[in-house]
Enzyme design. Structure first.
Site, PDB file in Angstrom:
ATOM      1  N   LYS A   5     -10.912  -5.035  -4.714  1.00  0.00           N
ATOM      2  CA  LYS A   5     -11.866  -3.969  -4.989  1.00  0.00           C
ATOM      3  C   LYS A   5     -11.160  -2.670  -5.345  1.00  0.00           C
ATOM      4  O   LYS A   5     -11.770  -1.755  -5.878  1.00  0.00           O
ATOM      5  CB  LYS A   5     -12.783  -3.767  -3.778  1.00  0.00           C
ATOM      6  CG  LYS A   5     -12.040  -3.430  -2.487  1.00  0.00           C
ATOM      7  CD  LYS A   5     -12.963  -3.552  -1.272  1.00  0.00           C
ATOM      8  CE  LYS A   5     -12.176  -3.367   0.009  1.00  0.00           C
ATOM      9  NZ  LYS A   5     -12.861  -3.808   1.197  1.00  0.00           N
TER      10      LYS A   5
ATOM     11  N   LYS B 114      -4.140 -10.814  -6.775  1.00  0.00           N
ATOM     12  CA  LYS B 114      -5.337 -11.047  -5.975  1.00  0.00           C
ATOM     13  C   LYS B 114      -6.503 -10.232  -6.530  1.00  0.00           C
ATOM     14  O   LYS B 114      -6.316  -9.073  -6.900  1.00  0.00           O
ATOM     15  CB  LYS B 114      -5.027 -10.609  -4.533  1.00  0.00           C
ATOM     16  CG  LYS B 114      -6.084 -10.942  -3.526  1.00  0.00           C
ATOM     17  CD  LYS B 114      -5.780 -10.319  -2.166  1.00  0.00           C
ATOM     18  CE  LYS B 114      -6.213  -8.867  -2.126  1.00  0.00           C
ATOM     19  NZ  LYS B 114      -6.425  -8.330  -0.768  1.00  0.00           N
TER      20      LYS B 114
ATOM     21  N   LYS C 270       0.805  -1.216   0.000  1.00  0.00           N
ATOM     22  CA  LYS C 270       0.000   0.000   0.000  1.00  0.00           C
ATOM     23  C   LYS C 270       0.838   1.265   0.000  1.00  0.00           C
ATOM     24  O   LYS C 270       0.361   2.332  -0.383  1.00  0.00           O
ATOM     25  CB  LYS C 270      -0.948   0.012   1.214  1.00  0.00           C
ATOM     26  CG  LYS C 270      -2.118  -0.940   1.081  1.00  0.00           C
ATOM     27  CD  LYS C 270      -3.195  -0.585   2.068  1.00  0.00           C
ATOM     28  CE  LYS C 270      -4.420  -1.457   1.872  1.00  0.00           C
ATOM     29  NZ  LYS C 270      -5.503  -1.077   2.788  1.00  0.00           N
TER      30      LYS C 270
END
Ligand code: AMP
Ligand code: TRP
Length: 328
Positions: free
Chosen positions: A195, A192, A111
């Site tokens: 969203k 993966k 992130k």
């Protein structure tokens, strides 16, 4: 009765990855466990969130929990921020987590990669997750594969606390689905399903329309062969779709292989789309009913009260063990 706790960030639309990796197990576990399921808004703000979007996404998660079959009279459904003990024990756990441990967390690395500035909250995010789990003395934590590392950290910090201050916290176990612990992107089986992927064709959202679902599956990447066979190493795309199929139907992998023997991918992808639509259409209609009913505020109030009743004494005991003067 064993205690179960888990949470999902209100930071975008939920996908079938969230459903298979997490929510499906929440529903299964509520029958014979003391369950706590939250939307982790304090975690979501570790990256910038638009206030109106945060609110909408939080209501969406809560309504989806109920639409997916979590019964608010059985399991506590709540917002993390409504139970203040999370923030308080979160701070305490930050003081018990080592910098080196946080530096090793792959979610932080992912992130923060390429970002010019990163909030300190993103770095200490796992300590708050440690607190979320220990606050309820959870035995089991239903999660997808990507959260395993955070659960390991939780176990380490629980041991550390218990060793230093005396036995206080339950050391939790992860509860990870055998098939579907890591649902992959439809456009790239090395990533993966997420969203936050900018390409909506890479995921199926729980609120996608039947036609969107059909279109996304017809475009899902496969290999150049035509054999529907489960072989994650050599056939990662088809194996991923088969894992999704098994989770959205009563078929085993073997039965799926037999059913499409000699048929190629076309019929398989069509039937898979229909299996997903058959599960998601009723879920979506329940979702709309819940949003329209205005019941969410009541569900959250009831959930937060139940959660706080469980969490407060555990927080009080931990503080006492650490030497805080109990408030009169
Ligand atoms: P998040 O969306 O990151 O808040 O994740 C919420 C829950 O869904 C966590 O338990 C994740 O491990 C799980 N999850 C998210 N994406 C996937 C995926 N692609 N496959 C399996 N589980 C997932
Ligand atoms: N970090 C988790 C995720 O990104 C969300 C989360 C926060 C969580 N607190 C938790 C999951 C406690 C399980 C238990 O998916």
């Amino acid at each position: 009765m064993k205690t179960v706790l888990s949470g999902i960030q209100p930071s975008g639309k939920l996908t079938i990855g969230n459903y298979i990796g997490a929510i499906k197990n929440y529903v299964a576990l509520q029958k014979d466990h003391d369950c706590y399921f939250m939307a982790v808004d304090l975690h979501a703000i570790t990256v910038p969130q638009d206030p109106a979007a945060l609110r909408e996404q939080a209501e969406m998660i809560i309504a989806l929990y109920v639409a997916a079959g979590i019964d608010p009279d059985k399991a506590a459904i709540f917002m993390q921020s409504h139970v203040r003990a999370h923030a308080e024990l979160g701070w305490i756990m930050t003081t018990l987590t080592y910098m080196g441990e946080l530096e090793r967390m792959t979610q932080f690395k992912d992130k923060s990669a390429g970002k010019e500035s990163v909030g300190a909250g993103l770095f200490v995010y796992p300590s708050l997750q440690v607190a979320d789990i220990l606050l309820y003395n959870a035995d089991l934590v239903p999660i997808g594969e990507d959260q395993k590392q955070h659960l390991e950290l939780t176990r380490d910090v629980a041991h550390r606390f218990n060793t230093r201050f005396g036995d206080t916290f339950t050391v939790p176990e992860p509860y990870i689905p055998e098939l579907g612990a890591r649902i992959m992107s439809l456009d790239d089986a090395t990533k993966k399903m997420s969203k936050s992927n900018p390409n909506p064709g890479s995921y199926i959202a729980l609120l996608d329309s039947p036609d969107e679902i059909r279109k996304k599956l017809s475009r899902a990447v496969t290999d150049s062969g035509r054999e529907v066979r489960y072989d994650p190493v050599n056939k990662p795309e088809v194996s991923n779709l088969m894992g999704i199929y098994a989770n959205f139907s009563d078929l085993t992998l073997k039965e799926i292989e037999a059913k499409y023997d000699g048929q190629g991918y076309g019929a398989f992808k069509k039937d898979l789309a229909e299996a997903i639509v058959a599960k998601l259409e009723p879920l979506q209609s329940r979702y709309r009913d819940i949003r329209e009913s205005g019941d969410i505020a009541r569900i959250l109030k009831q959930g937060a009260e139940k959660a706080a009743a469980k969490a407060e004494p555990i927080l009080a005991l931990a503080k006492e063990r650490m030497g805080f003067i109990p408030s009169a």
